[in-house]
Design a protein around this motif. Structure first.
Motif, PDB file in Angstrom:
ATOM      1  N   GLY A  30      57.702  52.845  -4.407  1.00 28.52           N
ATOM      2  CA  GLY A  30      58.435  52.484  -3.218  1.00 28.52           C
ATOM      3  C   GLY A  30      59.039  50.845  -3.874  1.00 28.52           C
ATOM      4  N   ASN A  31      58.498  49.513  -2.730  1.00 24.54           N
ATOM      5  CA  ASN A  31      59.365  48.890  -3.282  1.00 24.54           C
ATOM      6  C   ASN A  31      58.552  47.914  -3.534  1.00 24.54           C
ATOM      7  OD1 ASN A  31      61.970  49.762  -1.546  1.00 24.54           O
ATOM      8  ND2 ASN A  31      60.661  49.515   0.883  1.00 24.54           N
ATOM      9  N   ALA A  32      58.602  47.300  -4.240  1.00 24.66           N
ATOM     10  CA  ALA A  32      57.235  46.784  -5.239  1.00 24.66           C
ATOM     11  C   ALA A  32      56.251  45.322  -4.225  1.00 24.66           C
ATOM     12  CB  ALA A  32      57.917  46.326  -6.406  1.00 24.66           C
ATOM     13  N   VAL A  36      50.543  49.598  -0.263  1.00 24.18           N
ATOM     14  CA  VAL A  36      50.214  50.906  -0.451  1.00 24.18           C
ATOM     15  C   VAL A  36      50.458  51.741   0.316  1.00 24.18           C
ATOM     16  CG1 VAL A  36      47.828  51.238  -0.345  1.00 24.18           C
ATOM     17  CG2 VAL A  36      48.877  52.782  -2.495  1.00 24.18           C
ATOM     18  N   ALA A  37      49.812  51.647   1.134  1.00 24.51           N
ATOM     19  CA  ALA A  37      50.885  52.423   2.671  1.00 24.51           C
ATOM     20  C   ALA A  37      52.277  52.961   3.509  1.00 24.51           C
ATOM     21  CB  ALA A  37      50.333  52.157   3.940  1.00 24.51           C
ATOM     22  N   ALA A  38      52.590  51.425   2.706  1.00 24.53           N
ATOM     23  CA  ALA A  38      54.763  51.084   2.680  1.00 24.53           C
ATOM     24  C   ALA A  38      55.231  51.932   1.733  1.00 24.53           C
ATOM     25  CB  ALA A  38      54.865  49.890   3.044  1.00 24.53           C
ATOM     26  N   GLN A  39      54.391  51.398   0.069  1.00 30.59           N
ATOM     27  CA  GLN A  39      55.273  52.315  -0.760  1.00 30.59           C
ATOM     28  C   GLN A  39      54.981  53.892  -0.620  1.00 30.59           C
ATOM     29  OE1 GLN A  39      54.401  50.793  -4.400  1.00 30.59           O
ATOM     30  NE2 GLN A  39      53.885  48.571  -4.101  1.00 30.59           N
ATOM     31  N   THR A  40      53.717  54.803  -0.108  1.00 29.89           N
ATOM     32  CA  THR A  40      53.555  55.794   0.107  1.00 29.89           C
ATOM     33  C   THR A  40      54.953  56.650   0.525  1.00 29.89           C
ATOM     34  OG1 THR A  40      51.492  55.595  -0.890  1.00 29.89           O
ATOM     35  CG2 THR A  40      51.667  57.738   0.643  1.00 29.89           C
ATOM     36  N   GLN A  41      54.901  55.685   1.562  1.00 31.93           N
ATOM     37  CA  GLN A  41      55.938  56.311   3.061  1.00 31.93           C
ATOM     38  C   GLN A  41      57.110  56.340   2.143  1.00 31.93           C
ATOM     39  OE1 GLN A  41      55.123  57.916   5.710  1.00 31.93           O
ATOM     40  NE2 GLN A  41      57.093  58.455   6.123  1.00 31.93           N
ATOM     41  N   THR A  42      57.593  55.026   1.872  1.00 33.52           N
ATOM     42  CA  THR A  42      58.473  54.884   1.110  1.00 33.52           C
ATOM     43  C   THR A  42      58.631  56.647  -0.194  1.00 33.52           C
ATOM     44  OG1 THR A  42      58.730  52.650   1.407  1.00 33.52           O
ATOM     45  CG2 THR A  42      60.273  53.748  -0.429  1.00 33.52           C
ATOM     46  N   ASN A  78      46.088  58.383   1.204  1.00 29.94           N
ATOM     47  CA  ASN A  78      45.883  59.917   1.605  1.00 29.94           C
ATOM     48  C   ASN A  78      46.161  59.585   3.008  1.00 29.94           C
ATOM     49  OD1 ASN A  78      45.268  61.644  -0.340  1.00 29.94           O
ATOM     50  ND2 ASN A  78      43.083  60.888  -0.006  1.00 29.94           N
ATOM     51  N   ASP A  79      45.752  58.045   4.050  1.00 30.95           N
ATOM     52  CA  ASP A  79      46.202  58.618   5.076  1.00 30.95           C
ATOM     53  C   ASP A  79      47.765  59.193   5.134  1.00 30.95           C
ATOM     54  OD1 ASP A  79      43.893  57.996   5.775  1.00 30.95           O
ATOM     55  OD2 ASP A  79      43.694  55.795   5.562  1.00 30.95           O
ATOM     56  N   VAL A  80      48.348  58.602   4.517  1.00 33.17           N
ATOM     57  CA  VAL A  80      49.818  58.764   5.017  1.00 33.17           C
ATOM     58  C   VAL A  80      50.534  60.335   4.614  1.00 33.17           C
ATOM     59  CG1 VAL A  80      52.450  57.895   4.406  1.00 33.17           C
ATOM     60  CG2 VAL A  80      50.044  55.814   4.683  1.00 33.17           C
ATOM     61  N   TRP A  81      49.786  60.066   2.588  1.00 36.01           N
ATOM     62  CA  TRP A  81      50.016  61.684   2.976  1.00 36.01           C
ATOM     63  C   TRP A  81      49.768  62.598   3.139  1.00 36.01           C
ATOM     64  CZ3 TRP A  81      52.057  64.702  -1.174  1.00 36.01           C
ATOM     65  CH2 TRP A  81      51.524  65.687  -1.448  1.00 36.01           C
ATOM     66  N   ASP A  82      48.270  62.226   4.525  1.00 33.10           N
ATOM     67  CA  ASP A  82      47.664  63.329   5.702  1.00 33.10           C
ATOM     68  C   ASP A  82      48.567  63.635   6.120  1.00 33.10           C
ATOM     69  OD1 ASP A  82      45.224  64.304   3.192  1.00 33.10           O
ATOM     70  OD2 ASP A  82      44.488  62.869   4.624  1.00 33.10           O
ATOM     71  N   ALA A  83      49.272  62.587   7.280  1.00 34.88           N
ATOM     72  CA  ALA A  83      50.335  62.756   8.313  1.00 34.88           C
ATOM     73  C   ALA A  83      51.509  63.319   8.029  1.00 34.88           C
ATOM     74  CB  ALA A  83      50.878  61.444   8.681  1.00 34.88           C
ATOM     75  N   TRP A  84      52.094  63.247   6.614  1.00 30.56           N
ATOM     76  CA  TRP A  84      52.999  63.689   6.195  1.00 30.56           C
ATOM     77  C   TRP A  84      52.858  65.225   5.795  1.00 30.56           C
ATOM     78  CZ3 TRP A  84      54.704  65.666   1.317  1.00 30.56           C
ATOM     79  CH2 TRP A  84      55.909  65.768   0.936  1.00 30.56           C
ATOM     80  N   VAL A  85      52.128  65.983   4.916  1.00 28.65           N
ATOM     81  CA  VAL A  85      52.260  67.019   4.158  1.00 28.65           C
ATOM     82  C   VAL A  85      51.753  67.986   5.598  1.00 28.65           C
ATOM     83  CG1 VAL A  85      49.859  67.363   3.845  1.00 28.65           C
ATOM     84  CG2 VAL A  85      51.827  68.326   2.725  1.00 28.65           C
TER      85      VAL A  85
END
Length: 116
Positions: A30-32, A36-42, A78-85
């Motif tokens: 993601g963007n440095a 971590v949540a925003a980087q995961t979403q990116t 994992n919060d971001v991952w779980d909403a995406w997968v």
């Protein structure tokens, strides 16, 4: 001999490699400056775009490897991952801690998927 296709290649790596109906994505970060949540979403947004370009989508992911700079970020990632997968389409997955390319990167994803 089967064809290997490389997309968005540079002197060091390609962003997408396809072979025999399988898609291999380079590590996505993601963007440095983001948390971590925003980087995961990116990362996940990039994965969506690259898979679409290669003729697939996140329901066809076979394996994901996730590297965290610090395992204390595991829950936030994992919060971001779980909403995406997509439910019912969870891939084989591994997650570990590693030093990433720069100290500002918090997470990196690599993906292997099947073409549609």
């Amino acid at each position: 001999m089967s064809t290997i296709t490389r997309m968005h290649g540079g002197p060091r790596m390609s962003q997408i490699v396809t072979h025999n109906g399988t898609i291999y994505l380079a590590g996505q970060v993601g963007n440095a400056t983001d948390d971590v949540a925003a980087q995961t979403q990116t990362c996940l947004d990039k994965i969506d775009a690259l898979l679409a370009e290669a003729g697939s989508d996140k329901t066809r992911i076979l394996q994901t490897v996730i590297w965290l700079a610090d395992m204390s970020d595991f829950a936030a990632m994992n919060d971001v991952w779980d909403a995406w997968v997509p439910e019912g389409h969870t891939p084989a997955r591994a997650c570990g801690e590693a030093k990433l390319a720069t100290p500002d990167y918090r997470v990196e994803f690599t993906v292997i998927a099947a073409q549609s």
